[in-house]
Design an enzyme around this catalytic site. Structure first.
Site, PDB file in Angstrom:
ATOM      1  N   LYS A 175       0.833  -1.219  -0.208  1.00 30.05           N
ATOM      2  CA  LYS A 175      -0.004   0.046   0.109  1.00 30.05           C
ATOM      3  C   LYS A 175       0.863   1.240   0.038  1.00 30.05           C
ATOM      4  CE  LYS A 175      -1.770  -1.759   3.852  1.00 30.05           C
ATOM      5  NZ  LYS A 175      -2.528  -1.964   5.005  1.00 30.05           N
ATOM      6  N   THR A 207      -7.690   8.703   9.521  1.00 28.71           N
ATOM      7  CA  THR A 207      -7.385   7.281   8.592  1.00 28.71           C
ATOM      8  C   THR A 207      -7.084   6.300   9.887  1.00 28.71           C
ATOM      9  OG1 THR A 207      -5.104   8.340   8.923  1.00 28.71           O
ATOM     10  CG2 THR A 207      -6.758   8.805   6.669  1.00 28.71           C
ATOM     11  N   GLY A 209      -7.291   2.941  11.456  1.00 29.76           N
ATOM     12  CA  GLY A 209      -7.874   1.750  11.047  1.00 29.76           C
ATOM     13  C   GLY A 209      -8.158   1.371   9.921  1.00 29.76           C
ATOM     14  N   THR A 210      -7.355   2.335   8.908  1.00 30.07           N
ATOM     15  CA  THR A 210      -7.457   2.146   7.379  1.00 30.07           C
ATOM     16  C   THR A 210      -6.957   0.628   7.118  1.00 30.07           C
ATOM     17  OG1 THR A 210      -5.590   3.214   7.146  1.00 30.07           O
ATOM     18  CG2 THR A 210      -7.689   4.379   6.691  1.00 30.07           C
ATOM     19  N   GLY A 211      -5.805   0.199   7.573  1.00 30.52           N
ATOM     20  CA  GLY A 211      -5.236  -1.089   7.226  1.00 30.52           C
ATOM     21  C   GLY A 211      -6.212  -2.296   7.723  1.00 30.52           C
ATOM     22  N   CYS A 212      -6.632  -1.956   8.766  1.00 30.88           N
ATOM     23  CA  CYS A 212      -7.626  -3.231   9.533  1.00 30.88           C
ATOM     24  C   CYS A 212      -8.818  -3.309   8.642  1.00 30.88           C
ATOM     25  CB  CYS A 212      -8.176  -2.822  11.038  1.00 30.88           C
ATOM     26  SG  CYS A 212      -6.524  -2.436  12.012  1.00 30.88           S
TER      27      CYS A 212
END
Length: 269
Positions: A175, A207, A209-212
């Site tokens: 990412k 942003t 928690g975007t990865g989760c």
């Protein structure tokens, strides 16, 4: 048939990341979410102030209990914290290689706190990555897994994606949100080659928690039968909407959460 997806991750009591974000994303994507806890954190939108780890054997017990009773159509792995938990998760999932497994290598919190012990990186690399259908590191995480400098260009992103796939995952999504650019490109490395996904950067600090959220949405789509490339396209579109609508929420004074239910909640209802 509604699909069942298991998240193995840590808890965020402020609700923006971890298990809480996973369950919201899974629900928003139309699958039934289940949760195995690896860690409890004391955190909010401003950062992590405390960490309490679940004993590795009890993490394995939770996983085994779910699989003993429930059909699991996909697994998402987030925060594993240390080598013991990583080893326990790998052992519990070794007999379930026939289902999609998405690994989001949670290593550093948004506020900078370390969420993965250094000695756990080797266990993650050698035991968990070979189980992965899809690995989803951001640029700092990809660099840490490879013991390389953080990528600063598309060429370096592509090279690191291919190097990570050589460690065992069927596919790797690197990412590009940390690139110093108005764009936020991601690159997917599969057996068929490289696939780029373009996106404009949304001007917001919300942003958390975007990865989760992205990895859970990916697990949901893989559970429904999508290919890695199809899943990435759908999940990225979902996340883009969640980030764009984050301003609808008033949660905390730091890095706020995304709006997981942007397509379902209308005018605050």
């Amino acid at each position: 048939m509604i699909r069942n997806v298991l998240s193995i991750a840590g808890s965020d009591p402020s609700g923006g990341a971890g298990i809480q974000a996973d369950l919201k994303a899974l629900s928003a994507r139309g699958v039934y979410g289940m949760a195995v806890l690896t860690a409890l954190t004391a955190q909010n939108t401003q950062g992590v102030s405390g960490l309490h780890l679940v004993p590795p054997q009890f993490v394995a017990d939770q996983i085994n209990a779910v699989f003993a009773d429930v059909r699991v159509d996909a697994v998402k792995i987030g925060m594993i914290a240390n080598a013991g938990i990583a080893d326990a998760v790998a052992g519990a999932l070794a007999a379930h290689r026939d289902i999609p497994i998405v690994i989001d290598p949670v290593m550093i919190a948004k506020g900078g706190a370390a969420l993965l012990a250094p000695e756990a990186v080797d266990v993650l690399t050698h035991r968990l990555l070979p189980l992965a259908t899809l690995l989803t590191p951001n640029l700092p995480e990809a660099a840490a897994l490879l013991h390389q400098p953080v990528a600063t260009s598309r060429a370096e992103m592509a090279e690191q994606a291919e190097r990570l796939r050589a460690l065992g995952p069927a596919a790797v999504l690197v990412k590009g949100g940390h690139l110093d650019s108005d764009e936020s490109p991601d690159v997917l490395a599969t057996a068929d080659g490289l696939h780029w996904f373009e996106a404009r950067r949304v001007p917001t600090k919300n942003t958390h928690g975007t990865g989760c959220t992205l990895s859970s949405a990916l697990a949901a789509e893989l559970a429904k039968g999508a290919s890695a490339q199809e899943a990435v396209a759908i999940a990225k579109d979902y996340l883009a909407g969640a980030v764009a609508a984050a301003g609808q929420l008033t949660v905390g004074s730091g890095y706020g959460p995304v709006q997981h239910f942007h397509a379902l909640w209308k005018d605050g209802e």
